[in-house]
Design a protein around this motif. Structure first.
Motif, PDB file in Angstrom:
ATOM      1  N   ASP A 135      38.565  12.413  41.163  1.00 58.05           N
ATOM      2  CA  ASP A 135      38.948  12.634  42.664  1.00 58.05           C
ATOM      3  C   ASP A 135      38.679  12.595  44.034  1.00 58.05           C
ATOM      4  OD1 ASP A 135      39.540  15.607  44.670  1.00 58.05           O
ATOM      5  OD2 ASP A 135      37.613  16.616  43.650  1.00 58.05           O
ATOM      6  N   PRO A 136      39.608  11.089  44.849  1.00 57.87           N
ATOM      7  CA  PRO A 136      39.007  10.937  45.632  1.00 57.87           C
ATOM      8  C   PRO A 136      39.023  11.809  47.072  1.00 57.87           C
ATOM      9  CG  PRO A 136      41.161  10.116  45.352  1.00 57.87           C
ATOM     10  CD  PRO A 136      40.336  10.532  44.267  1.00 57.87           C
ATOM     11  N   GLY A 137      39.995  13.401  46.927  1.00 57.91           N
ATOM     12  CA  GLY A 137      39.649  14.343  47.891  1.00 57.91           C
ATOM     13  C   GLY A 137      37.973  14.488  48.524  1.00 57.91           C
ATOM     14  N   ARG A 138      37.442  14.005  47.358  1.00 60.07           N
ATOM     15  CA  ARG A 138      36.059  15.224  47.610  1.00 60.07           C
ATOM     16  C   ARG A 138      35.214  13.905  48.817  1.00 60.07           C
ATOM     17  NH1 ARG A 138      32.762  16.881  42.527  1.00 60.07           N
ATOM     18  NH2 ARG A 138      30.987  16.215  43.477  1.00 60.07           N
ATOM     19  N   VAL A 139      35.577  13.172  49.071  1.00 64.92           N
ATOM     20  CA  VAL A 139      35.152  12.674  50.089  1.00 64.92           C
ATOM     21  C   VAL A 139      36.650  12.423  51.559  1.00 64.92           C
ATOM     22  CG1 VAL A 139      34.330  10.219  51.343  1.00 64.92           C
ATOM     23  CG2 VAL A 139      33.106  10.946  49.274  1.00 64.92           C
ATOM     24  N   PRO A 140      36.924  12.573  52.562  1.00 63.88           N
ATOM     25  CA  PRO A 140      37.257  13.457  53.337  1.00 63.88           C
ATOM     26  C   PRO A 140      37.767  11.988  53.834  1.00 63.88           C
ATOM     27  CG  PRO A 140      35.507  13.998  54.558  1.00 63.88           C
ATOM     28  CD  PRO A 140      35.011  13.456  52.579  1.00 63.88           C
ATOM     29  N   GLY A 141      38.688  11.598  54.242  1.00 62.82           N
ATOM     30  CA  GLY A 141      39.143  10.600  55.103  1.00 62.82           C
ATOM     31  C   GLY A 141      40.066   9.042  53.967  1.00 62.82           C
ATOM     32  N   GLU A 142      40.232   8.308  54.622  1.00 64.43           N
ATOM     33  CA  GLU A 142      41.003   7.148  54.116  1.00 64.43           C
ATOM     34  C   GLU A 142      39.691   6.417  53.655  1.00 64.43           C
ATOM     35  OE1 GLU A 142      42.719   4.733  56.951  1.00 64.43           O
ATOM     36  OE2 GLU A 142      44.805   6.217  57.254  1.00 64.43           O
ATOM     37  N   HIS A 143      39.537   6.120  52.681  1.00 63.18           N
ATOM     38  CA  HIS A 143      38.324   5.015  51.498  1.00 63.18           C
ATOM     39  C   HIS A 143      38.636   4.123  50.379  1.00 63.18           C
ATOM     40  CE1 HIS A 143      37.155   8.115  48.569  1.00 63.18           C
ATOM     41  NE2 HIS A 143      38.079   9.581  49.609  1.00 63.18           N
ATOM     42  N   ASN A 144      38.139   2.984  49.900  1.00 65.72           N
ATOM     43  CA  ASN A 144      39.291   2.957  48.871  1.00 65.72           C
ATOM     44  C   ASN A 144      38.594   2.370  48.043  1.00 65.72           C
ATOM     45  OD1 ASN A 144      39.292   1.364  52.063  1.00 65.72           O
ATOM     46  ND2 ASN A 144      41.135   1.213  51.222  1.00 65.72           N
ATOM     47  N   VAL A 145      39.021   1.816  46.870  1.00 63.55           N
ATOM     48  CA  VAL A 145      38.930   1.383  45.181  1.00 63.55           C
ATOM     49  C   VAL A 145      39.484  -0.024  44.890  1.00 63.55           C
ATOM     50  CG1 VAL A 145      41.190   2.880  44.117  1.00 63.55           C
ATOM     51  CG2 VAL A 145      39.272   2.304  42.675  1.00 63.55           C
ATOM     52  N   PHE A 146      38.740  -0.662  43.859  1.00 59.91           N
ATOM     53  CA  PHE A 146      39.886  -2.044  43.516  1.00 59.91           C
ATOM     54  C   PHE A 146      39.790  -2.420  42.864  1.00 59.91           C
ATOM     55  CE2 PHE A 146      35.594  -1.884  46.711  1.00 59.91           C
ATOM     56  CZ  PHE A 146      35.889  -1.759  48.452  1.00 59.91           C
ATOM     57  N   ILE A 147      40.705  -3.470  42.452  1.00 60.88           N
ATOM     58  CA  ILE A 147      40.923  -3.823  41.597  1.00 60.88           C
ATOM     59  C   ILE A 147      41.102  -5.221  41.806  1.00 60.88           C
ATOM     60  CG2 ILE A 147      42.928  -1.586  40.333  1.00 60.88           C
ATOM     61  CD1 ILE A 147      45.221  -2.975  40.977  1.00 60.88           C
ATOM     62  N   ALA A 148      40.428  -5.667  40.613  1.00 56.85           N
ATOM     63  CA  ALA A 148      40.686  -7.607  39.850  1.00 56.85           C
ATOM     64  C   ALA A 148      40.978  -7.958  38.594  1.00 56.85           C
ATOM     65  CB  ALA A 148      39.788  -7.840  40.115  1.00 56.85           C
ATOM     66  N   GLY A 149      41.912  -8.686  38.903  1.00 56.62           N
ATOM     67  CA  GLY A 149      42.354  -9.154  36.798  1.00 56.62           C
ATOM     68  C   GLY A 149      43.360  -9.984  37.284  1.00 56.62           C
ATOM     69  N   GLU A 150      43.240 -10.954  35.842  1.00 60.66           N
ATOM     70  CA  GLU A 150      44.305 -12.195  35.689  1.00 60.66           C
ATOM     71  C   GLU A 150      46.007 -11.636  35.591  1.00 60.66           C
ATOM     72  OE1 GLU A 150      42.945 -14.951  36.771  1.00 60.66           O
ATOM     73  OE2 GLU A 150      41.318 -14.132  36.663  1.00 60.66           O
ATOM     74  N   ASP A 151      46.284 -10.161  35.585  1.00 61.00           N
ATOM     75  CA  ASP A 151      47.385  -9.946  34.621  1.00 61.00           C
ATOM     76  C   ASP A 151      48.758  -9.385  35.478  1.00 61.00           C
ATOM     77  OD1 ASP A 151      49.669  -8.794  33.684  1.00 61.00           O
ATOM     78  OD2 ASP A 151      49.275  -9.461  31.604  1.00 61.00           O
ATOM     79  N   PRO A 152      48.971  -9.801  36.790  1.00 62.59           N
ATOM     80  CA  PRO A 152      50.142  -9.063  37.543  1.00 62.59           C
ATOM     81  C   PRO A 152      50.540  -7.128  36.797  1.00 62.59           C
ATOM     82  CG  PRO A 152      50.654 -10.689  37.519  1.00 62.59           C
ATOM     83  CD  PRO A 152      50.271 -10.956  36.504  1.00 62.59           C
ATOM     84  N   GLU A 153      51.563  -7.365  35.857  1.00 57.29           N
ATOM     85  CA  GLU A 153      51.138  -6.097  35.194  1.00 57.29           C
ATOM     86  C   GLU A 153      50.500  -5.559  34.596  1.00 57.29           C
ATOM     87  OE1 GLU A 153      54.066  -6.888  31.837  1.00 57.29           O
ATOM     88  OE2 GLU A 153      55.926  -8.076  33.024  1.00 57.29           O
TER      89      GLU A 153
ATOM     90  N   ASN B 106      31.440   7.034  49.714  1.00 54.42           N
ATOM     91  CA  ASN B 106      32.515   5.706  49.267  1.00 54.42           C
ATOM     92  C   ASN B 106      32.539   4.945  50.453  1.00 54.42           C
ATOM     93  OD1 ASN B 106      33.847   3.952  47.707  1.00 54.42           O
ATOM     94  ND2 ASN B 106      35.970   4.939  48.049  1.00 54.42           N
ATOM     95  N   TYR B 107      33.385   3.804  50.023  1.00 50.61           N
ATOM     96  CA  TYR B 107      33.513   2.331  51.302  1.00 50.61           C
ATOM     97  C   TYR B 107      34.308   2.646  51.340  1.00 50.61           C
ATOM     98  CZ  TYR B 107      30.164   0.279  48.511  1.00 50.61           C
ATOM     99  OH  TYR B 107      28.232  -0.344  47.530  1.00 50.61           O
ATOM    100  N   SER B 108      35.133   2.076  52.976  1.00 54.46           N
ATOM    101  CA  SER B 108      35.980   2.035  53.764  1.00 54.46           C
ATOM    102  C   SER B 108      36.568   0.961  54.377  1.00 54.46           C
ATOM    103  CB  SER B 108      36.186   3.539  54.457  1.00 54.46           C
ATOM    104  OG  SER B 108      37.380   2.949  54.977  1.00 54.46           O
ATOM    105  N   ILE B 109      37.217   0.534  53.987  1.00 58.89           N
ATOM    106  CA  ILE B 109      37.658  -1.189  54.665  1.00 58.89           C
ATOM    107  C   ILE B 109      38.537  -1.501  55.626  1.00 58.89           C
ATOM    108  CG2 ILE B 109      38.015  -3.767  53.904  1.00 58.89           C
ATOM    109  CD1 ILE B 109      35.667  -2.459  52.087  1.00 58.89           C
TER     110      ILE B 109
END
Length: 218
Positions: free
Chosen positions: A142-160, A211-214
């Motif tokens: 529920d990202p709306g718990r924090v107002p405004g724009e903020h980010n979530v990160f992903i990382a991995g080897e497989d684009p799909e 949360n972090y907003s980049i």
């Protein structure tokens, strides 16, 4: 879609409940079939919610989520079975937090390795994507718990695999632009090392709805 979740703690149950609400089928996996938290969750989750062992959760899921503590994740996934994880997207939301008797927090592994990388090495046929490990469980779904724009990160080897995880995050309510792809699984070192800082912020604010907003230069 069918999801298997390895781990029955707050993070696992929060993700499971959200996925059920979106119409997905979820098996919440624990070490043994008599896990009270998993069985109580399944009893109140309707026909799409099931409780099972780690192995049953991994077998049932088209996408598998590791929601165990990072220091025991490899052990838990070994019980789930490498053959049941092979070829599947495996979302790793864990953090390898180690708490000293005095309450100080460290990470194991750290700096030159990460739990995300360990999982990918131990289960080379799984398509590991690190995600959602830098924020509190309610905010994951529920990202709306924090107002405004903020980010979530992903990382991995497989684009799909990363595209599949991005789609799940969008279902959770994250705008596409908020999902930042940090590259290969080695980037899990950085996101895991954010957690001691995150805990300091929690102590500062007195709650976990942040949360972090980049921001970048235009």
């Amino acid at each position: 879609m069918r999801f298997g979740i390895i781990g029955t703690g707050t993070v696992g149950r929060t993700l499971a409940a959200k996925l059920i609400s979106l119409g997905h089928e979820v098996t919440l996996g624990s070490r043994t079939k008599d896990n009270t938290a998993a069985n109580e969750w399944a009893d109140r989750s309707g026909p799409y919610g099931h409780a099972g062992t780690f192995a049953e959760a991994a077998e049932s899921g088209e996408i598998v989520i590791n929601a165990t503590g990072g220091t025991v994740s490899v052990q838990a996934l070994t019980l789930a079975g490498a053959e049941r994880l092979a070829g599947k997207v495996l979302i790793d939301v864990s953090n390898p937090l180690v708490f000293s008797p005095t309450g100080e927090v460290s990470l194991d592994p750290v700096n030159t390795d990460s739990v995300g990388e360990r999982i990918q090495r131990e289960f080379p046929e799984a398509r590991v994507v690190k995600a959602l490990n830098t924020l509190t469980a309610p905010l994951m779904v529920d990202p709306g718990r924090v107002p405004g724009e903020h980010n979530v990160f992903i990382a991995g080897e497989d684009p799909e695999a990363k595209a599949a995880v991005r789609a799940v995050l969008v279902e959770f309510g994250w705008p596409e632009a908020a999902v930042l792809d940090l590259g290969g699984i080695q980037a899990a070192r950085g996101t895991e090392m954010l957690m001691p800082f995150w805990l300091r912020l929690m102590n500062h604010f007195g709650h976990t709805d942040f949360n972090y907003s980049i921001k970048t230069a235009e």
